[in-house]
Design a protein around this motif. Structure first.
Motif, PDB file in Angstrom:
ATOM      1  N   GLY A   1       0.829  -1.192   0.000  1.00 43.47           N
ATOM      2  CA  GLY A   1       0.000   0.000   0.000  1.00 43.47           C
ATOM      3  C   GLY A   1       0.868   1.247   0.000  1.00 43.47           C
ATOM      4  O   GLY A   1       2.072   1.206  -0.276  1.00 43.47           O
ATOM      5  N   PRO A   2       0.262   2.411   0.306  1.00 40.95           N
ATOM      6  CA  PRO A   2       1.013   3.671   0.258  1.00 40.95           C
ATOM      7  C   PRO A   2       2.103   3.698   1.325  1.00 40.95           C
ATOM      8  O   PRO A   2       2.009   3.034   2.365  1.00 40.95           O
ATOM      9  N   ALA A   3       3.118   4.507   1.068  1.00 40.46           N
ATOM     10  CA  ALA A   3       4.231   4.609   2.006  1.00 40.46           C
ATOM     11  C   ALA A   3       3.787   5.338   3.266  1.00 40.46           C
ATOM     12  O   ALA A   3       3.098   6.354   3.203  1.00 40.46           O
ATOM     13  N   ALA A   4       4.191   4.786   4.413  1.00 43.21           N
ATOM     14  CA  ALA A   4       3.858   5.421   5.687  1.00 43.21           C
ATOM     15  C   ALA A   4       4.786   6.608   5.939  1.00 43.21           C
ATOM     16  O   ALA A   4       5.919   6.642   5.455  1.00 43.21           O
ATOM     17  N   TRP A   5       4.313   7.590   6.703  1.00 41.91           N
ATOM     18  CA  TRP A   5       5.133   8.760   7.026  1.00 41.91           C
ATOM     19  C   TRP A   5       4.828   9.227   8.444  1.00 41.91           C
ATOM     20  O   TRP A   5       3.766   8.946   9.005  1.00 41.91           O
ATOM     21  N   LEU A   6       5.799   9.940   9.017  1.00 38.71           N
ATOM     22  CA  LEU A   6       5.674  10.479  10.371  1.00 38.71           C
ATOM     23  C   LEU A   6       6.291  11.870  10.388  1.00 38.71           C
ATOM     24  O   LEU A   6       7.442  12.047   9.973  1.00 38.71           O
ATOM     25  N   ARG A   7       5.519  12.855  10.838  1.00 40.81           N
ATOM     26  CA  ARG A   7       6.005  14.227  10.906  1.00 40.81           C
ATOM     27  C   ARG A   7       5.878  14.745  12.332  1.00 40.81           C
ATOM     28  O   ARG A   7       4.874  14.480  13.011  1.00 40.81           O
ATOM     29  N   LEU A   8       6.900  15.487  12.768  1.00 45.54           N
ATOM     30  CA  LEU A   8       6.917  16.078  14.102  1.00 45.54           C
ATOM     31  C   LEU A   8       6.904  17.596  13.980  1.00 45.54           C
ATOM     32  O   LEU A   8       7.599  18.164  13.137  1.00 45.54           O
ATOM     33  N   SER A   9       6.123  18.225  14.814  1.00 45.93           N
ATOM     34  CA  SER A   9       6.057  19.687  14.802  1.00 45.93           C
ATOM     35  C   SER A   9       6.010  20.203  16.246  1.00 45.93           C
ATOM     36  O   SER A   9       5.037  19.967  16.963  1.00 45.93           O
ATOM     37  N   PRO A  10       7.106  20.845  16.691  1.00 43.00           N
ATOM     38  CA  PRO A  10       8.385  21.054  15.985  1.00 43.00           C
ATOM     39  C   PRO A  10       9.252  19.809  16.113  1.00 43.00           C
ATOM     40  O   PRO A  10       8.949  18.903  16.892  1.00 43.00           O
ATOM     41  N   SER A  11      10.339  19.798  15.383  1.00 42.16           N
ATOM     42  CA  SER A  11      11.257  18.659  15.449  1.00 42.16           C
ATOM     43  C   SER A  11      12.350  18.882  16.491  1.00 42.16           C
ATOM     44  O   SER A  11      13.168  17.982  16.722  1.00 42.16           O
ATOM     45  N   THR A  12      12.371  20.060  17.095  1.00 38.93           N
ATOM     46  CA  THR A  12      13.315  20.370  18.169  1.00 38.93           C
ATOM     47  C   THR A  12      12.531  20.933  19.348  1.00 38.93           C
ATOM     48  O   THR A  12      11.743  21.873  19.185  1.00 38.93           O
ATOM     49  N   LEU A  13      12.733  20.339  20.516  1.00 41.78           N
ATOM     50  CA  LEU A  13      12.025  20.754  21.723  1.00 41.78           C
ATOM     51  C   LEU A  13      13.024  21.051  22.831  1.00 41.78           C
ATOM     52  O   LEU A  13      14.111  20.473  22.865  1.00 41.78           O
TER      53      LEU A  13
ATOM     54  N   ALA B   1      10.910   9.452  12.504  1.00 39.46           N
ATOM     55  CA  ALA B   1      11.288  10.867  12.409  1.00 39.46           C
ATOM     56  C   ALA B   1      12.235  11.177  13.555  1.00 39.46           C
ATOM     57  O   ALA B   1      12.181  10.551  14.627  1.00 39.46           O
ATOM     58  N   ALA B   2      13.124  12.141  13.333  1.00 34.78           N
ATOM     59  CA  ALA B   2      14.114  12.515  14.346  1.00 34.78           C
ATOM     60  C   ALA B   2      13.579  13.650  15.216  1.00 34.78           C
ATOM     61  O   ALA B   2      12.910  14.569  14.738  1.00 34.78           O
ATOM     62  N   LEU B   3      13.893  13.551  16.501  1.00 37.74           N
ATOM     63  CA  LEU B   3      13.510  14.591  17.461  1.00 37.74           C
ATOM     64  C   LEU B   3      14.736  14.979  18.275  1.00 37.74           C
ATOM     65  O   LEU B   3      15.437  14.114  18.814  1.00 37.74           O
ATOM     66  N   ARG B   4      14.990  16.266  18.362  1.00 41.34           N
ATOM     67  CA  ARG B   4      16.109  16.761  19.146  1.00 41.34           C
ATOM     68  C   ARG B   4      15.577  17.491  20.371  1.00 41.34           C
ATOM     69  O   ARG B   4      14.706  18.353  20.253  1.00 41.34           O
ATOM     70  N   VAL B   5      16.102  17.120  21.545  1.00 45.78           N
ATOM     71  CA  VAL B   5      15.677  17.731  22.804  1.00 45.78           C
ATOM     72  C   VAL B   5      16.833  18.556  23.357  1.00 45.78           C
ATOM     73  O   VAL B   5      17.943  18.047  23.575  1.00 45.78           O
ATOM     74  N   LEU B   6      16.590  19.844  23.559  1.00 44.02           N
ATOM     75  CA  LEU B   6      17.600  20.765  24.080  1.00 44.02           C
ATOM     76  C   LEU B   6      17.428  20.940  25.589  1.00 44.02           C
ATOM     77  O   LEU B   6      16.350  20.695  26.137  1.00 44.02           O
ATOM     78  N   PRO B   7      18.498  21.391  26.271  1.00 42.15           N
ATOM     79  CA  PRO B   7      18.365  21.657  27.716  1.00 42.15           C
ATOM     80  C   PRO B   7      17.310  22.734  27.959  1.00 42.15           C
ATOM     81  O   PRO B   7      17.132  23.654  27.154  1.00 42.15           O
TER      82      PRO B   7
END
Length: 553
Positions: A234-246, A316-322
């Protein structure tokens, strides 16, 4: 020429009708959310997550809206439309519902009646196939209605008179047990199915996601099968994060698509720590959306979405800042402008030092039905501005009253004093009592002049105390009882009026009580013997000695 003009008009009319029909949605759903204060302070964030997920799992062509209820009794703002009806509103509802804060009392009746009225007009367009109101509440009663049966009748009658077929669905989240029966009766009055009572965030999310699917007229149990994936076709799966940096402690939104409609989708994360965000049901478009909290300590993370039936995966990649070093909170302050005014006039209250974005309750006088209120949201600087006191009936000229500001999220408080100007006296103030002296067990009438008209006048002494109201000309007259056991002497009667600043004292004399006399017997006729009445006749008796003779044998 006329034929050509007529053809053009017909063509344009048909085109307009076609465009209108295309803009009319098949389904229209209104989310009615309880934002009143509850014992469970996590209730509203959980509700926001579930409603946001259900909205984003709805079809893009569905018309969605959001309304809240909760506040003060009698306040028109105790229910309000947050997002109006329309297609493509899923993300807007998700953002708006998370911006709501809990405050006030549950005003269930106001919310339901307004929610029904939202469907009364022909525009915004109603749904061609179904029009639904989904009520999400943590209460089963209306705090402003003592007669819950009247509430049930009012809502049922309004729904019947709405001229549109409305499908109601009630979801009770952590509703107190004693309030469940009234909520069930209310649902019955709207001809809704049985209320779905849930107690965990996962149950709430699953129930609302099921309700958001228009094909499902009833709420059914959502079974989450074991993750035995089938071939990922079937269709390609996708994952989006908003925002990608927290920043640590922040929140964001995760949205996944390309899944099978209706299948459970598992969200997990790996990185400096690992765990599961939860399991969500894909909507008709094969998409899910939910709010996410930062996983833990700062670092780089990978979030993964996997359909449990299709086996489709996305990451999806998520970056967590101090986190930022928190600045010490400023001391809450409340200023009034003006701080001295005439009775009935409003004042502008400025509350500072509160949490940005929170609702600040500003009230004059006692908390309850008799106060004057303003419910304002603090700006990014933590400042909320509102007006209170306009037409407040309890304001007394010359009086001083407290104004309080309370942050509904932070719990911070600030206080200020509001003073009302005194009113002029109608003339020289005087008073006297009549009769003077008074008698124990009797009454005394006091008359006076010179007071501010139509304002309260208090009087007190060691014998009696009460209040009266000055007449149009500033005169007073009242009658009081003198206690029966009052000792003779002079007493001081204090007469005062806050509105004009009058304070007067007059002397009141009480005379001794009249002595009591023993009862007098009525006169009677003299006895025949001449004995005075009321005496006992004494007769002297002659006593003769007896002679005892000896016996003869």
């Amino acid at each position: 020429m006329l034929l050509i003009g007529g053809a053009v008009v017909t063509l344009l009319t048909g085109l307009a009708a076609f465009l209108v029909l295309r803009t009319v949605p098949d389904y229209r759903t209104a989310f009615l959310v309880d934002t009143s204060l509850a014992k469970n302070d996590r209730g509203l964030p959980d509700t926001a997550d579930a409603v946001g997920s259900a909205a984003q799992n709805s079809a893009d062509e569905d018309s969605l809206s959001l309304r809240r209820f909760g506040g003060s009794c009698g306040d028109q703002g105790n229910t309000a439309s947050v997002v109006g009806p329309g297609t493509g509103h899923a993300q807007k509802i998700n953002t708006s519902v998370h911006a709501l804060s809990a405050s006030g009392k549950p005003t269930l009746e106001s919310g339901l009646l307004a929610g029904i009225d939202d469907f009364s007009g022909y525009y915004p367009f109603r749904g061609k196939k179904r029009n639904r109101i989904i009520v999400v509440t943590s209460h089963g009663i209306d705090a402003c209605t003592t007669d819950q049966s009247a509430l049930k009748e009012a809502v049922g009658r309004r729904a019947k008179d709405s001229a549109v077929q409305l499908d109601f669905r009630f979801v009770g989240y952590k509703v107190p047990r004693k309030e469940r029966q009234p909520l069930a009766q209310l649902a019955e009055a709207t001809k809704a199915p049985k209320v779905q009572f849930v107690s965990t965030p996962a149950e709430l999310t699953a129930t609302l996601n099921k309700l958001a699917l228009p094909e499902s007229p009833e709420v059914q149990h959502v079974d989450v099968p074991s993750p035995t994936a089938t071939s990922p076709s079937g269709p390609a799966a996708w994952l989006r994060l908003s925002p990608s940096t927290l920043k640590a402690g922040g929140t964001g939104t995760a949205k996944a698509g390309g899944m099978e409609p209706g299948e459970p989708v598992v969200l997990t994360w790996t990185g400096p720590s690992r765990g599961s965000i939860g399991t969500f049901t894909a909507g008709r478009s094969g998409e899910i959306a939910t709010r996410i909290h930062q996983p833990g300590k700062p670092g780089s993370y990978t979030l993964r979405a996997q359909g449990t039936r299709s086996g489709r995966k996305a990451s999806a990649a998520l970056r967590v800042l101090p986190a930022d070093v928190p600045t010490p909170p400023t001391t809450p302050r409340l200023t009034l402008n003006p701080s001295t005014l005439k009775a009935g006039q409003p004042t502008t209250a400025t509350a500072s030092g509160f949490q940005p974005g929170e609702i600040v309750d500003i009230y004059l006088g006692p908390w309850g039905h008799s106060g004057s209120y303003a419910h304002e949201r603090a700006n990014s600087s933590g400042v909320a501005v509102g007006r209170v006191g306009e037409g407040w009936g309890l304001a007394e000229p010359g009086g001083t009253y407290g104004v309080t500001a309370v942050g509904t999220v932070s719990g911070r408080q600030a206080h200020a004093k509001l003073r009302y100007e005194r009113e002029k006296q109608s003339g020289p103030v005087s008073a006297h009592a009549s009769p003077d002296p008074a008698t124990p067990g009797g009454t005394v009438t006091v008359t006076g002049t010179g007071f501010a008209p139509h304002r309260t006048v208090q009087y007190r002494s060691t014998l009696f105390a009460d209040a009266t109201t000055a007449a149009d000309d500033g005169s007073i007259e009242f009658t009081a009882a003198i206690p029966q056991d009052t000792a003779a002497g002079r007493y001081i009667l204090h007469i005062s009026q806050i509105a004009s600043g009058t304070d007067l004292a007059i002397s009141l004399a009480v005379q001794p009580a009249a002595p009591s006399h023993p009862p007098t017997l009525p006169p009677t006729e003299a006895s025949p013997s001449g004995t005075p009445p009321g005496t006992i006749s004494q007769t002297r008796a002659t006593v003769r000695p007896r002679l005892r003779l000896p016996s003869i044998r």
